[in-house]
Design a protein around this motif. Sequence first.
Motif, PDB file in Angstrom:
ATOM      1  N   ASN A 241       1.370  -0.972  -0.144  1.00 29.77           N
ATOM      2  CA  ASN A 241      -0.069   0.212   0.071  1.00 29.77           C
ATOM      3  C   ASN A 241       0.754   1.522  -0.109  1.00 29.77           C
ATOM      4  OD1 ASN A 241      -2.874  -0.881   0.192  1.00 29.77           O
ATOM      5  ND2 ASN A 241      -2.006  -2.159   1.513  1.00 29.77           N
ATOM      6  N   GLY A 242       2.707   1.187   0.067  1.00 27.96           N
ATOM      7  CA  GLY A 242       3.044   2.253   0.509  1.00 27.96           C
ATOM      8  C   GLY A 242       3.082   2.483  -1.375  1.00 27.96           C
ATOM      9  N   VAL A 243       3.593   1.556  -2.179  1.00 28.24           N
ATOM     10  CA  VAL A 243       3.389   2.100  -3.528  1.00 28.24           C
ATOM     11  C   VAL A 243       2.386   2.884  -3.810  1.00 28.24           C
ATOM     12  CG1 VAL A 243       3.621   1.155  -5.834  1.00 28.24           C
ATOM     13  CG2 VAL A 243       4.964  -0.011  -4.004  1.00 28.24           C
ATOM     14  N   LEU A 244       1.491   1.808  -3.701  1.00 25.66           N
ATOM     15  CA  LEU A 244       0.371   2.570  -3.846  1.00 25.66           C
ATOM     16  C   LEU A 244      -0.476   3.695  -3.430  1.00 25.66           C
ATOM     17  CD1 LEU A 244      -3.023   2.661  -5.747  1.00 25.66           C
ATOM     18  CD2 LEU A 244      -3.285   1.370  -3.863  1.00 25.66           C
ATOM     19  N   TYR A 245      -0.096   4.416  -2.418  1.00 27.99           N
ATOM     20  CA  TYR A 245       0.459   5.938  -1.838  1.00 27.99           C
ATOM     21  C   TYR A 245       0.896   6.604  -2.275  1.00 27.99           C
ATOM     22  CZ  TYR A 245       0.213   9.361   2.320  1.00 27.99           C
ATOM     23  OH  TYR A 245       0.487  10.215   2.642  1.00 27.99           O
ATOM     24  N   THR A 246       1.960   6.372  -2.778  1.00 26.97           N
ATOM     25  CA  THR A 246       3.014   7.211  -3.098  1.00 26.97           C
ATOM     26  C   THR A 246       2.450   7.594  -4.439  1.00 26.97           C
ATOM     27  OG1 THR A 246       4.745   6.312  -2.371  1.00 26.97           O
ATOM     28  CG2 THR A 246       5.186   7.484  -4.077  1.00 26.97           C
ATOM     29  N   ALA A 247       1.781   6.495  -5.630  1.00 26.41           N
ATOM     30  CA  ALA A 247       1.923   6.820  -6.783  1.00 26.41           C
ATOM     31  C   ALA A 247       0.659   7.858  -6.142  1.00 26.41           C
ATOM     32  CB  ALA A 247       1.037   5.922  -7.718  1.00 26.41           C
ATOM     33  N   THR A 248      -0.693   7.738  -5.498  1.00 25.19           N
ATOM     34  CA  THR A 248      -2.300   8.425  -5.496  1.00 25.19           C
ATOM     35  C   THR A 248      -1.505  10.041  -4.980  1.00 25.19           C
ATOM     36  OG1 THR A 248      -3.029   6.084  -5.450  1.00 25.19           O
ATOM     37  CG2 THR A 248      -4.190   8.085  -4.467  1.00 25.19           C
ATOM     38  N   TYR A 249      -0.882   9.602  -3.676  1.00 23.81           N
ATOM     39  CA  TYR A 249      -0.621  11.001  -3.089  1.00 23.81           C
ATOM     40  C   TYR A 249       0.806  12.029  -3.692  1.00 23.81           C
ATOM     41  CZ  TYR A 249      -5.001   9.251  -1.214  1.00 23.81           C
ATOM     42  OH  TYR A 249      -6.399   9.330  -0.612  1.00 23.81           O
ATOM     43  N   SER A 250       1.959  11.342  -3.538  1.00 22.09           N
ATOM     44  CA  SER A 250       2.698  11.937  -4.671  1.00 22.09           C
ATOM     45  C   SER A 250       2.676  12.548  -5.791  1.00 22.09           C
ATOM     46  CB  SER A 250       3.999  11.382  -4.284  1.00 22.09           C
ATOM     47  OG  SER A 250       3.959  11.086  -3.095  1.00 22.09           O
TER      48      SER A 250
END
Length: 182
Positions: free
Chosen positions: A110-119
Amino acid sequence: MEHGSKGLRTGPRAPRSAARQRLDRLAREVAKFGAVGGAGVLVNLLVFNLVRHVTDLQVVRASVIATIVAIVFNYLGFRYFTYRDRDKSGRTKELTLFLLFSAVGLVIENGVLYTATYSFGWDSPLQSNIFKFVGIGVATLFRFWSYRTWVFRALPAKEAVASAESILEAQAKKPRPKQRVP
């Protein structure tokens, strides 16, 4: 002598080396891990998309729910299919370690998804699924190593017997030096 598939006579099968046996066991383990993991990925993505489309939850929260459902599915598959021949004593410890390493995998995924989504602002349904899948892939490498190393440990006696048998086979193949008689 045995008959081959084309009717030709072949000699008896030569025993496989210890390295070859270990490689074969690892290949079977990877295939079983992949089968359970592949089904777990489908469960993960199905639940993710279902939660995402049925609720108003944010993308990462929907992903965390999907990952938790997949973790439960995967534990059952790993314990009763992939690693069913492994040590079953200490189930509490096994489950605790599984949940610990799964939680680390959940953070990676979910860190990968979080980074793609919010960064990077990549939040379309297609982009979310792509980065969810990439996160699953990265987390799977960690999970495979940690599960086989710490959670579903091989029975020590089985490994010792296999190792001893391979040593004996290797010694039996060695030509014995002729002894001089005085």
